[in-house]
Design an enzyme around this catalytic site. Structure first.
Site, PDB file in Angstrom:
ATOM      1  N   HIS A  26       0.894  -1.170   0.000  1.00 21.11           N
ATOM      2  CA  HIS A  26       0.000   0.000   0.000  1.00 21.11           C
ATOM      3  C   HIS A  26       0.921   1.205   0.000  1.00 21.11           C
ATOM      4  O   HIS A  26       1.693   1.392   0.960  1.00 21.11           O
ATOM      5  CB  HIS A  26      -0.875   0.016   1.252  1.00 21.11           C
ATOM      6  CG  HIS A  26      -1.739  -1.199   1.376  1.00 21.11           C
ATOM      7  ND1 HIS A  26      -3.050  -1.219   0.984  1.00 21.11           N
ATOM      8  CD2 HIS A  26      -1.465  -2.450   1.836  1.00 21.11           C
ATOM      9  CE1 HIS A  26      -3.555  -2.424   1.209  1.00 21.11           C
ATOM     10  NE2 HIS A  26      -2.615  -3.194   1.722  1.00 21.11           N
ATOM     11  N   HIS A 204      -8.216  -8.184  -0.557  1.00 19.77           N
ATOM     12  CA  HIS A 204      -7.781  -8.679   0.742  1.00 19.77           C
ATOM     13  C   HIS A 204      -8.861  -9.642   1.250  1.00 19.77           C
ATOM     14  O   HIS A 204     -10.060  -9.296   1.228  1.00 19.77           O
ATOM     15  CB  HIS A 204      -7.657  -7.538   1.746  1.00 19.77           C
ATOM     16  CG  HIS A 204      -6.426  -6.695   1.580  1.00 19.77           C
ATOM     17  ND1 HIS A 204      -6.093  -6.080   0.412  1.00 19.77           N
ATOM     18  CD2 HIS A 204      -5.444  -6.377   2.472  1.00 19.77           C
ATOM     19  CE1 HIS A 204      -4.960  -5.411   0.576  1.00 19.77           C
ATOM     20  NE2 HIS A 204      -4.541  -5.568   1.824  1.00 19.77           N
ATOM     21  N   GLU A 207      -7.304 -12.200   6.096  1.00 26.93           N
ATOM     22  CA  GLU A 207      -6.222 -11.621   6.911  1.00 26.93           C
ATOM     23  C   GLU A 207      -6.647 -11.821   8.371  1.00 26.93           C
ATOM     24  O   GLU A 207      -6.033 -12.573   9.116  1.00 26.93           O
ATOM     25  CB  GLU A 207      -6.051 -10.138   6.584  1.00 26.93           C
ATOM     26  CG  GLU A 207      -4.994  -9.433   7.441  1.00 26.93           C
ATOM     27  CD  GLU A 207      -4.880  -7.932   7.136  1.00 26.93           C
ATOM     28  OE1 GLU A 207      -5.781  -7.372   6.497  1.00 26.93           O
ATOM     29  OE2 GLU A 207      -3.873  -7.324   7.573  1.00 26.93           O
ATOM     30  N   ASP A 285       3.395  -5.106   2.533  1.00 25.97           N
ATOM     31  CA  ASP A 285       2.130  -4.525   2.977  1.00 25.97           C
ATOM     32  C   ASP A 285       2.247  -3.021   3.263  1.00 25.97           C
ATOM     33  O   ASP A 285       1.934  -2.211   2.392  1.00 25.97           O
ATOM     34  CB  ASP A 285       1.576  -5.279   4.195  1.00 25.97           C
ATOM     35  CG  ASP A 285       0.051  -5.214   4.308  1.00 25.97           C
ATOM     36  OD1 ASP A 285      -0.589  -4.710   3.369  1.00 25.97           O
ATOM     37  OD2 ASP A 285      -0.488  -5.681   5.322  1.00 25.97           O
TER      38      ASP A 285
END
Ligand code: HPA
Ligand code: ZN
Length: 346
Positions: A26, A204, A207, A285
């Site tokens: 990200h 996503h 998670e 990430d």
């Protein structure tokens, strides 16, 4: 390839040197505290922390939401195309140093458009950094626009419409933010429309959320890669499917550790999933928040799980296989990878 010829002591250097792609980053999560303070000053934004050290010491998370609260606050300093450029350029320099040959970069437009920063501002700054990374660093990249799943379907649909003038600068769409209580199926129509526009799709899932969210990301959203996906371990039928269909999982070990998805890196299931034939990859990430860029993720995970050179080779190959590029590019990276392993005696 003779992996036995590579000694354990050579492994850290090999992990750093090997070519790899990064598919789960990200860009707002690459914003280091120093740059947050610099941009706050430049844009006259007031921060709730008196210093870089005070901000960094607030990075103690208990779960995904505790991180997201501070991550969205950090992104509030981004206002002009140059700010987005500077953030992305800093990431590219770090990625280049880690021998990343290609990055597929997430960004969260709603975090910015909600503050009256336009889609054009966000995308033009990021895109220019991608162009310069190619020209000056020899790194390819593409942009994946993520929808914030804690916001409404309507907001996501509107965001998709706003992105249409810039569609050719995007490779795909993704889904991020608070997972629990926001299942993939909430965004079925958004993903359908994105795919009609020719965009690739990732999400996503798994998670913190249950395996059911991975199933619906695959079957309802029809995504091509799962981001994280570590909760798949609780569903044997799902594991079989992921292995059989070679659905890539973009795993982020240090993120999982910092957000308490695993209590210790030793407990991480990356090695298990790799052994079971899943197309797992290693990624960073939100590296500015989780204590390391991609090579740090490789180094710490290999040390904690006692992984070896054969695992390293497989993870690099998986990172090529999972990328949204054509087969000839993947083959070229594979040749580069083999040459790298040969210099280590394999
Ligand atoms: N999960 C969900 N949303 C996110 C993350 C993550 O790990 N990082 C940034 N946005
Ligand atoms: Zn993520």
């Amino acid at each position: 390839m003779n992996f036995n010829a590579i000694s354990l002591s050579q492994l850290p250097a090999l992990l750093c040197a090997m070519p790899k792609t990064e598919l789960h980053i990200h860009i707002e999560g690459s914003l280091e505290p120093e740059l947050i303070f610099e941009l706050a000053k430049r844009n006259q934004v007031r921060l709730n922390y008196p210093s870089v050290d005070a901000l960094r010491s607030a990075y103690a998370f208990t779960d995904l939401q505790s991180f997201l609260d501070i991550y969205y606050a950090g992104a509030s300093v981004l206002q002009h195309p140059q700010d987005f450029y500077d953030m992305a350029w800093a990431y590219f320099l770090r990625a280049k140093a880690d021998n990343v040959v290609h990055a597929e970069i997430f960004f969260d437009p709603q975090t910015h458009t909600e503050r009256k920063v336009s889609m054009r501002t966000v995308i033009s700054g990021l895109h220019q950094a991608c162009v310069d990374a190619n020209e000056k660093l020899g790194m390819t990249s593409s942009l994946i626009m993520c929808f914030l799943r804690h916001l409404s379907e309507e907001s996501a649909l509107e965001t998709l419409e706003q992105s249409i003038p810039f569609k050719d600068l995007l490779i795909g769409v993704g889904l991020d933010s608070s997972e629990r209580g926001h299942p993939p199926e909430k965004f079925e129509r958004v993903f359908k429309r994105a795919q009609q526009l020719g965009l690739r799709a990732v999400a996503h899932a798994g998670e913190e959320g249950p395996p059911a969210y991975i199933w619906s990301a695959l079957d309802v959203l029809r995504i091509e890669r799962i981001d994280h996906g570590v909760q798949a371990i609780h569903d044997a039928v799902l594991l079989q499917r992921l292995a059989k269909e070679r659905v890539p999982l973009t795993v982020c070990p240090l993120s999982n550790l910092k957000l308490c998805v695993f209590s210790e890196l030793k407990q991480h299931n990356l090695g298990q999933m790799l052994e079971q034939g899943l197309c797992v990859t290693v990624n960073s990430d939100d590296p500015a928040y989780f204590g390391g860029y991609i090579n740090e993720n490789f180094l710490q995970t290999f040390a904690a799980l006692n992984l070896n050179a054969s695992h390293a080779y497989q993870l690099a190959c998986n990172s090529f296989e999972a990328a949204f590029v054509d087969a000839s590019q993947k083959q070229a990276w594979r040749t580069q990878l083999d040459a790298c392993f040969q210099t280590y005696g394999a």
